[in-house]
Scaffold this motif. Structure first.
Motif, PDB file in Angstrom:
ATOM      1  N   THR A  12     -10.659 -21.456 121.175  1.00 45.49           N
ATOM      2  CA  THR A  12     -10.793 -22.848 120.760  1.00 45.49           C
ATOM      3  C   THR A  12      -9.718 -23.728 121.364  1.00 45.49           C
ATOM      4  N   GLY A  13      -8.494 -23.218 121.420  1.00 44.68           N
ATOM      5  CA  GLY A  13      -7.399 -24.018 121.940  1.00 44.68           C
ATOM      6  C   GLY A  13      -7.313 -23.999 123.444  1.00 44.68           C
ATOM      7  N   LEU A  14      -6.943 -22.861 124.010  1.00 45.35           N
ATOM      8  CA  LEU A  14      -6.721 -22.751 125.455  1.00 45.35           C
ATOM      9  C   LEU A  14      -7.989 -23.051 126.245  1.00 45.35           C
ATOM     10  N   MET A  15      -9.047 -22.301 125.992  1.00 45.49           N
ATOM     11  CA  MET A  15     -10.286 -22.501 126.751  1.00 45.49           C
ATOM     12  C   MET A  15     -10.938 -23.835 126.428  1.00 45.49           C
ATOM     13  N   GLY A  16     -10.844 -24.247 125.160  1.00 46.52           N
ATOM     14  CA  GLY A  16     -11.431 -25.531 124.781  1.00 46.52           C
ATOM     15  C   GLY A  16     -10.798 -26.683 125.520  1.00 46.52           C
ATOM     16  N   LEU A  17      -9.476 -26.661 125.661  1.00 50.11           N
ATOM     17  CA  LEU A  17      -8.794 -27.723 126.394  1.00 50.11           C
ATOM     18  C   LEU A  17      -9.145 -27.681 127.874  1.00 50.11           C
ATOM     19  N   ALA A  18      -9.222 -26.487 128.455  1.00 48.48           N
ATOM     20  CA  ALA A  18      -9.566 -26.362 129.868  1.00 48.48           C
ATOM     21  C   ALA A  18     -10.952 -26.927 130.153  1.00 48.48           C
ATOM     22  N   VAL A  19     -11.917 -26.572 129.329  1.00 49.68           N
ATOM     23  CA  VAL A  19     -13.287 -27.057 129.526  1.00 49.68           C
ATOM     24  C   VAL A  19     -13.353 -28.567 129.332  1.00 49.68           C
ATOM     25  N   THR A  20     -12.638 -29.087 128.329  1.00 51.65           N
ATOM     26  CA  THR A  20     -12.628 -30.529 128.087  1.00 51.65           C
ATOM     27  C   THR A  20     -12.086 -31.295 129.284  1.00 51.65           C
ATOM     28  N   LEU A  21     -11.017 -30.789 129.886  1.00 48.29           N
ATOM     29  CA  LEU A  21     -10.444 -31.455 131.051  1.00 48.29           C
ATOM     30  C   LEU A  21     -11.419 -31.494 132.228  1.00 48.29           C
ATOM     31  N   SER A  81      -5.658 -33.171 119.698  1.00 42.17           N
ATOM     32  CA  SER A  81      -7.007 -32.949 119.172  1.00 42.17           C
ATOM     33  C   SER A  81      -7.389 -31.479 119.214  1.00 42.17           C
ATOM     34  N   ARG A  82      -7.070 -30.775 120.310  1.00 43.79           N
ATOM     35  CA  ARG A  82      -7.412 -29.349 120.398  1.00 43.79           C
ATOM     36  C   ARG A  82      -6.577 -28.522 119.435  1.00 43.79           C
ATOM     37  N   ALA A  83      -5.295 -28.887 119.279  1.00 47.37           N
ATOM     38  CA  ALA A  83      -4.450 -28.168 118.329  1.00 47.37           C
ATOM     39  C   ALA A  83      -4.978 -28.344 116.905  1.00 47.37           C
ATOM     40  N   ALA A  84      -5.383 -29.565 116.563  1.00 47.12           N
ATOM     41  CA  ALA A  84      -5.902 -29.825 115.217  1.00 47.12           C
ATOM     42  C   ALA A  84      -7.211 -29.075 114.979  1.00 47.12           C
ATOM     43  N   VAL A  85      -8.096 -29.071 115.970  1.00 49.36           N
ATOM     44  CA  VAL A  85      -9.354 -28.330 115.839  1.00 49.36           C
ATOM     45  C   VAL A  85      -9.078 -26.841 115.676  1.00 49.36           C
ATOM     46  N   THR A  86      -8.117 -26.330 116.431  1.00 53.63           N
ATOM     47  CA  THR A  86      -7.786 -24.902 116.353  1.00 53.63           C
ATOM     48  C   THR A  86      -7.253 -24.535 114.974  1.00 53.63           C
ATOM     49  N   VAL A  87      -6.328 -25.337 114.446  1.00 55.26           N
ATOM     50  CA  VAL A  87      -5.766 -25.060 113.118  1.00 55.26           C
ATOM     51  C   VAL A  87      -6.851 -25.145 112.048  1.00 55.26           C
ATOM     52  N   ALA A  88      -7.723 -26.155 112.139  1.00 51.31           N
ATOM     53  CA  ALA A  88      -8.797 -26.296 111.157  1.00 51.31           C
ATOM     54  C   ALA A  88      -9.739 -25.102 111.195  1.00 51.31           C
ATOM     55  N   SER A  89     -10.072 -24.629 112.394  1.00 58.21           N
ATOM     56  CA  SER A  89     -10.973 -23.485 112.507  1.00 58.21           C
ATOM     57  C   SER A  89     -10.314 -22.213 111.987  1.00 58.21           C
ATOM     58  N   LEU A  90      -8.991 -22.091 112.171  1.00 55.84           N
ATOM     59  CA  LEU A  90      -8.283 -20.929 111.643  1.00 55.84           C
ATOM     60  C   LEU A  90      -8.331 -20.915 110.115  1.00 55.84           C
ATOM     61  N   ALA A 120       2.631 -22.714 123.429  1.00 57.42           N
ATOM     62  CA  ALA A 120       2.709 -21.780 124.548  1.00 57.42           C
ATOM     63  C   ALA A 120       1.387 -21.635 125.285  1.00 57.42           C
ATOM     64  N   THR A 121       0.260 -21.772 124.587  1.00 52.34           N
ATOM     65  CA  THR A 121      -1.038 -21.505 125.210  1.00 52.34           C
ATOM     66  C   THR A 121      -1.786 -22.760 125.664  1.00 52.34           C
ATOM     67  N   LEU A 122      -1.626 -23.881 124.949  1.00 46.58           N
ATOM     68  CA  LEU A 122      -2.367 -25.086 125.331  1.00 46.58           C
ATOM     69  C   LEU A 122      -2.020 -25.588 126.732  1.00 46.58           C
ATOM     70  N   PRO A 123      -0.740 -25.573 127.154  1.00 47.95           N
ATOM     71  CA  PRO A 123      -0.465 -25.987 128.536  1.00 47.95           C
ATOM     72  C   PRO A 123      -1.171 -25.120 129.575  1.00 47.95           C
ATOM     73  N   ILE A 124      -1.385 -23.836 129.259  1.00 47.58           N
ATOM     74  CA  ILE A 124      -2.133 -22.973 130.177  1.00 47.58           C
ATOM     75  C   ILE A 124      -3.552 -23.506 130.333  1.00 47.58           C
ATOM     76  N   GLY A 125      -4.151 -23.931 129.214  1.00 47.77           N
ATOM     77  CA  GLY A 125      -5.486 -24.523 129.277  1.00 47.77           C
ATOM     78  C   GLY A 125      -5.507 -25.788 130.110  1.00 47.77           C
ATOM     79  N   SER A 170      -7.109 -28.236 135.264  1.00 46.63           N
ATOM     80  CA  SER A 170      -6.763 -29.014 136.458  1.00 46.63           C
ATOM     81  C   SER A 170      -7.166 -28.313 137.745  1.00 46.63           C
ATOM     82  N   LEU A 171      -7.254 -26.985 137.699  1.00 51.70           N
ATOM     83  CA  LEU A 171      -7.528 -26.217 138.916  1.00 51.70           C
ATOM     84  C   LEU A 171      -9.012 -26.159 139.265  1.00 51.70           C
ATOM     85  N   PHE A 172      -9.878 -26.365 138.270  1.00 51.12           N
ATOM     86  CA  PHE A 172     -11.319 -26.262 138.513  1.00 51.12           C
ATOM     87  C   PHE A 172     -11.961 -27.634 138.416  1.00 51.12           C
TER      88      PHE A 172
END
Length: 283
Positions: A74-83, A112-121, A156-161, A166-168
């Motif tokens: 939800t966090g890492l992959m969700g942010l990557a796809v959103t970008l 927004s992704r952090a909030a969605v991730t916490v809510a889903s947890l 630690a993980t959201l910046p990876i997303g 940015s790469l794709f």
């Protein structure tokens, strides 16, 4: 008030708005809770099995892993796809054209992704508390540890997303990262301690933040005696803080640089070309 402060404030406001839109969207909510819900069902069927050498339920032992996996998806992959989607529809180009727009854009997306991730947890943790025994949810230290592990883990993980996004150039091309990411999840001991892995694989797992996020969540939710099943037979809180902290600092230093370089390549013609390519994809 500086322009950067204004941009950060606008990003926080934007992040809150996007979070409210996500929780009001049935498709977004279903996408966030479906994978962990399936995992909970599987673990419930295994609730009578125990962790080897203990009387602890295998189901309750796996709950922190389910939460960690959900944070990654939800966090890492969700942010990557959103970008990547925002690159396709021109949202990123509009942010680039606004003074300090990229700063506000990135702030809003992370919040927004952090909030969605916490809510889903939390949505997963509530039924898990009723389905499985053995979790230490009545302790103040449980919730204190849960908070700092989640905060550090998301930092630690959201910046990876953000970097992956940015790469794709398109959401479709992001599918190539799914298999490697799932491989990383598999070797990171999300659902079970990595003691049984070969030593070289243990070292690989400990390099990445996913292992430490899962370990930290286990330390928050499970009885202390289960630390004996972990590597070094402890929860390793100090190492967790250090590794997740290093990844967070590195991520927030690298991600803005990668985003700015990607934004410089954005133009109206590139957005139009991606839209045209998207329209030509088979439905």
């Amino acid at each position: 008030m500086s322009a950067q402060t204004v941009a950060l404030g606008a990003g926080v406001h934007r992040g809150w708005i996007e979070f409210r839109q996500s929780v009001a969207n049935a498709q977004d909510v279903w996408g966030a809770i479906f994978p962990p819900a399936v995992s909970l069902v599987v673990m419930y069927l295994l609730r009578d099995n125990t962790v080897p050498g203990t009387d602890a339920s295998l189901g309750s032992q796996a709950v922190p892993g389910i939460l960690a996996m959900n944070a990654v998806l939800t966090g890492l992959m969700g942010l990557a796809v959103t970008l990547t989607m925002d690159r396709e529809d021109g949202t990123l180009l509009r942010a680039k054209a606004t003074p300090n727009g990229m700063l506000g854009y990135l702030t809003g997306k992370v919040i927004s992704r952090a909030a969605v991730t916490v809510a889903s947890l939390l949505i997963v943790l509530v039924p898990a508390a009723f389905l499985f025994g053995g979790m230490e949810l009545g302790r103040v230290t449980t919730w204190a540890t849960l908070v700092w592990v989640l905060v550090l883990g998301l930092f630690a993980t959201l910046p990876i997303g953000a970097v992956l996004g940015s790469l794709f150039s398109s959401a479709q091309s992001m599918s190539f990262t799914t298999l490697p990411l799932m491989g990383l999840v598999a070797v990171s001991g999300i659902f079970y301690p990595i003691n049984g892995y070969p030593e070289w694989l243990q070292w690989i797992a400990q390099v990445f933040p996913v292992y430490w996020l899962a370990l930290g969540l286990r330390s928050a939710l499970l009885p202390d005696q289960l630390a004996a099943a972990e590597l070094t037979e402890s929860w390793r809180h100090l190492e967790t803080v250090l590794v997740l902290g290093v990844w967070a600092v590195a991520g927030f230093l690298v991600a803005p640089v990668v985003l700015r370089r990607m934004a410089r390549r954005e133009s109206g013609s590139s957005v139009a070309a991606r839209r045209e390519k998207a329209l030509q994809r088979p439905m």
